[in-house]
Design a protein around this motif. Structure first.
Motif, mmCIF file in Angstrom:
data_model
loop_
_atom_site.group_PDB
_atom_site.id
_atom_site.type_symbol
_atom_site.label_atom_id
_atom_site.label_comp_id
_atom_site.label_asym_id
_atom_site.label_seq_id
_atom_site.Cartn_x
_atom_site.Cartn_y
_atom_site.Cartn_z
ATOM 1 N N LYS A 218 -16.535 -19.817 -4.607
ATOM 2 C CA LYS A 218 -15.539 -18.794 -4.872
ATOM 3 C C LYS A 218 -15.160 -18.915 -6.341
ATOM 4 C CE LYS A 218 -12.584 -18.712 -1.246
ATOM 5 N NZ LYS A 218 -11.317 -18.825 -0.544
ATOM 6 N N VAL A 219 -14.946 -17.793 -7.005
ATOM 7 C CA VAL A 219 -14.557 -17.823 -8.415
ATOM 8 C C VAL A 219 -13.252 -17.062 -8.582
ATOM 9 C CG1 VAL A 219 -15.173 -17.119 -10.766
ATOM 10 C CG2 VAL A 219 -16.939 -17.973 -9.213
ATOM 11 N N LYS A 220 -12.310 -17.690 -9.277
ATOM 12 C CA LYS A 220 -11.067 -17.033 -9.679
ATOM 13 C C LYS A 220 -11.135 -16.887 -11.193
ATOM 14 C CE LYS A 220 -8.412 -19.111 -5.949
ATOM 15 N NZ LYS A 220 -7.340 -20.051 -5.616
ATOM 16 N N ALA A 221 -10.804 -15.703 -11.685
ATOM 17 C CA ALA A 221 -10.892 -15.441 -13.122
ATOM 18 C C ALA A 221 -9.599 -14.817 -13.610
ATOM 19 C CB ALA A 221 -12.064 -14.507 -13.403
ATOM 20 N N LYS A 222 -9.144 -15.270 -14.798
ATOM 21 C CA LYS A 222 -7.966 -14.675 -15.423
ATOM 22 C C LYS A 222 -8.027 -14.950 -16.922
ATOM 23 C CE LYS A 222 -5.044 -18.667 -14.393
ATOM 24 N NZ LYS A 222 -3.864 -19.148 -13.708
ATOM 25 N N LYS B 57 -12.811 -24.599 -14.831
ATOM 26 C CA LYS B 57 -12.358 -25.706 -13.983
ATOM 27 C C LYS B 57 -13.184 -25.673 -12.699
ATOM 28 C CE LYS B 57 -8.288 -27.633 -11.792
ATOM 29 N NZ LYS B 57 -6.861 -27.477 -11.515
ATOM 30 N N VAL B 58 -13.671 -26.825 -12.285
ATOM 31 C CA VAL B 58 -14.464 -26.925 -11.061
ATOM 32 C C VAL B 58 -13.663 -27.702 -10.022
ATOM 33 C CG1 VAL B 58 -16.606 -27.788 -10.043
ATOM 34 C CG2 VAL B 58 -16.616 -26.897 -12.382
ATOM 35 N N VAL C 181 -13.888 -22.374 -10.496
ATOM 36 C CA VAL C 181 -15.023 -22.278 -9.589
ATOM 37 C C VAL C 181 -14.782 -23.262 -8.449
ATOM 38 C CG1 VAL C 181 -17.523 -22.484 -9.362
ATOM 39 C CG2 VAL C 181 -16.538 -21.709 -11.529
ATOM 40 N N GLU C 182 -14.640 -22.724 -7.250
ATOM 41 C CA GLU C 182 -14.407 -23.554 -6.065
ATOM 42 C C GLU C 182 -15.710 -23.665 -5.282
ATOM 43 O OE1 GLU C 182 -11.241 -21.661 -3.901
ATOM 44 O OE2 GLU C 182 -9.783 -22.012 -5.515
ATOM 45 N N ILE C 183 -16.165 -24.897 -5.116
ATOM 46 C CA ILE C 183 -17.397 -25.161 -4.380
ATOM 47 C C ILE C 183 -17.029 -25.855 -3.084
ATOM 48 C CG2 ILE C 183 -19.575 -26.444 -4.399
ATOM 49 C CD1 ILE C 183 -19.431 -26.190 -7.507
ATOM 50 N N LYS C 184 -17.554 -25.336 -1.990
ATOM 51 C CA LYS C 184 -17.286 -25.929 -0.678
ATOM 52 C C LYS C 184 -18.620 -26.332 -0.056
ATOM 53 C CE LYS C 184 -14.622 -24.968 3.486
ATOM 54 N NZ LYS C 184 -13.796 -23.953 4.151
ATOM 55 N N GLN D 105 -20.797 -34.026 -11.583
ATOM 56 C CA GLN D 105 -22.106 -33.435 -11.892
ATOM 57 C C GLN D 105 -21.943 -32.019 -12.424
ATOM 58 O OE1 GLN D 105 -24.456 -34.542 -8.325
ATOM 59 N NE2 GLN D 105 -26.095 -33.389 -9.280
ATOM 60 N N CYS D 106 -21.107 -31.230 -11.734
ATOM 61 C CA CYS D 106 -20.911 -29.832 -12.127
ATOM 62 C C CYS D 106 -20.185 -29.729 -13.467
ATOM 63 C CB CYS D 106 -20.138 -29.082 -11.047
ATOM 64 S SG CYS D 106 -21.114 -28.792 -9.550
ATOM 65 N N GLU D 107 -19.157 -30.551 -13.679
ATOM 66 C CA GLU D 107 -18.422 -30.506 -14.937
ATOM 67 C C GLU D 107 -19.321 -30.892 -16.111
ATOM 68 O OE1 GLU D 107 -15.061 -33.025 -14.074
ATOM 69 O OE2 GLU D 107 -13.867 -31.329 -13.329
ATOM 70 N N GLN D 108 -20.168 -31.888 -15.913
ATOM 71 C CA GLN D 108 -21.088 -32.287 -16.980
ATOM 72 C C GLN D 108 -22.078 -31.165 -17.282
ATOM 73 O OE1 GLN D 108 -21.177 -35.105 -19.053
ATOM 74 N NE2 GLN D 108 -22.601 -33.720 -20.076
#
Length: 160
Positions: A48-52, A146-147, A62-65, A100-103
């Motif tokens: 899911k992505v929230k953007a502002k 932000k992840v 970016v929300e990863i489930k 991993q994702c942030e890197q």
């Protein structure tokens, strides 16, 4: 620019893009007694992505489930009736995937300087004027991303 990514970066790219895939994640950690444990998590992903805009700059969350099960447990780490051990694995997986994702995002912004995780499609919807005025890849490189990761273990293969 063409670049090759390793297996871990490819996983991060898949998660960050939200491509529906299933796969294994190998995890090594210390249990509550300080003993090394090894488990393999098998699951699938959602994004899911929230953007502002914050002070005129894009901000993405970016929300990863990840949902799945413990497929393999090398050292006999007990899960049946041990909710704290399941929680321990979930938190450790969340931390590993988030790092991993942030890197990988950092590499995309600083090293490759390209939006390979396709956040530009959200920018086109929310801020079309921004894309008309500026090069999106440059805006992406200066965006805050932000992840957040959530792991849900649905089963461990053990009977309680």
């Amino acid at each position: 620019m063409v670049a090759k990514v390793n297996e871990n970066d490819m996983r991060a790219l898949t998660w960050l893009r939200g491509e529906k895939k299933r796969g294994d994640i190998y995890l090594e950690l210390k249990d509550g007694n300080g003993e090394a444990q090894q488990v393999t998590f098998h699951g699938g992903n959602n994004r899911k992505v929230k953007a502002k805009l914050v002070n005129g700059q894009p901000f993405f969350e970016v929300e990863i489930k990840l949902q799945g099960m413990v497929l393999e447990n090398i050292n006999g780490f007990p899960f049946a009736g041990e909710v704290s051990n399941v929680d321990l694995i979930e938190r450790a997986l969340e931390k590993q995937v988030q790092q991993q994702c942030e890197q990988f995002v950092q590499d995309l912004q600083q090293k490759y300087r390209v939006d390979a995780i396709l956040l530009g499609k959200y920018a086109r919807v929310y801020w079309p004027d921004l894309l008309k005025e500026e090069d999106w890849d440059e805006v992406f490189c200066n965006s805050e991303i932000k992840v957040k990761v959530e792991v849900i273990i649905q089963g461990t293969g053990e009977l309680a």
